[in-house]
Design an enzyme around this catalytic site. Structure first.
Site, PDB file in Angstrom:
ATOM      1  CB  ILE A 112      41.946 -23.231  64.345  1.00 14.45           C
ATOM      2  CG1 ILE A 112      42.902 -24.392  64.598  1.00 14.45           C
ATOM      3  CG2 ILE A 112      42.596 -22.209  63.415  1.00 14.45           C
ATOM      4  CD1 ILE A 112      43.244 -25.203  63.374  1.00 14.45           C
ATOM      5  CG  HIS A 113      40.009 -18.588  68.020  1.00 12.16           C
ATOM      6  ND1 HIS A 113      40.659 -19.629  68.656  1.00 12.16           N
ATOM      7  CD2 HIS A 113      40.245 -17.486  68.760  1.00 12.16           C
ATOM      8  CE1 HIS A 113      41.243 -19.163  69.747  1.00 12.16           C
ATOM      9  NE2 HIS A 113      41.025 -17.868  69.827  1.00 12.16           N
ATOM     10  N   GLY A 114      40.760 -16.634  65.397  1.00  9.74           N
ATOM     11  CA  GLY A 114      41.620 -15.484  65.120  1.00  9.74           C
ATOM     12  C   GLY A 114      42.872 -15.400  65.970  1.00  9.74           C
ATOM     13  CB  ALA A 123      44.205 -18.239  62.569  1.00  6.54           C
TER      14      ALA A 123
END
Length: 164
Positions: free
Chosen positions: A12-14, A17
């Site tokens: 989960i990262h930019g 997300a």
């Protein structure tokens, strides 16, 4: 229902997300990683990285398979997210839902020498074993793509392999 399976070193990262969660209108993210599930620090970091309103489960791969196949999830929009090609192959082999499978960012972090890997794209580097695993995934799944961002045109993943 599993809206997409994605392999991404960063979990989960930019991109996940902010972009994929909106594109797929997610209500859940299942992180399938034995390593992350064992680490309270990594679990907490992943939970903090998730967008507001989306529930996250950071679980071992076996538990992720169980959750993904649970009929109670049929009404939910879920992303099944893992960080290794080996885990992705295990998920593809054991999750009953036909859905998009995306390898977008893998092989550049987490150890290993890039010189020992095949450069598949600017964001995907695979070992010989991983190349064999993606070939097997491609035989099982029709919608197997390389698509880092929702705005990118999906490219059939196997078309990126040299000599295929």
């Amino acid at each position: 229902m599993i809206s997409m399976m994605r392999c991404d070193d960063r979990l989960i990262h930019g991109q996940v997300a902010l972009l994929w969660s909106k594109e797929l209108q997610l209500s859940r993210i299942i992180v399938a990683s034995d390593q992350a599930a064992k680490s309270d620090i990594q679990k907490n970091a992943l939970l903090l990285a998730a967008p507001a309103g989306i529930k996250v489960a950071v679980v071992p791969v076996a538990k992720a398979i169980e959750l993904a196949n649970d009929p109670r999830g049929a009404k939910l929009k879920m992303l099944l997210l893992t960080n290794t090609v080996a885990n992705l192959k295990t998920l593809v082999d054991n999750v009953d839902v036909e859905t998009k499978v995306d390898i977008a960012n893998v092989g550049r972090i987490g150890g290993g020498n890039l010189n020992d890997k095949h450069k598949i794209s600017e964001t995907v580097y695979l070992t010989d074993d991983e190349v064999e695993a993606v070939k097997a995934i491609g035989k099982k799944r029709n919608n197997f793509v390389y698509q880092p961002l929702p705005s990118d045109t999906p490219v059939p993943f196997l078309s990126l392999l040299k000599g295929e």
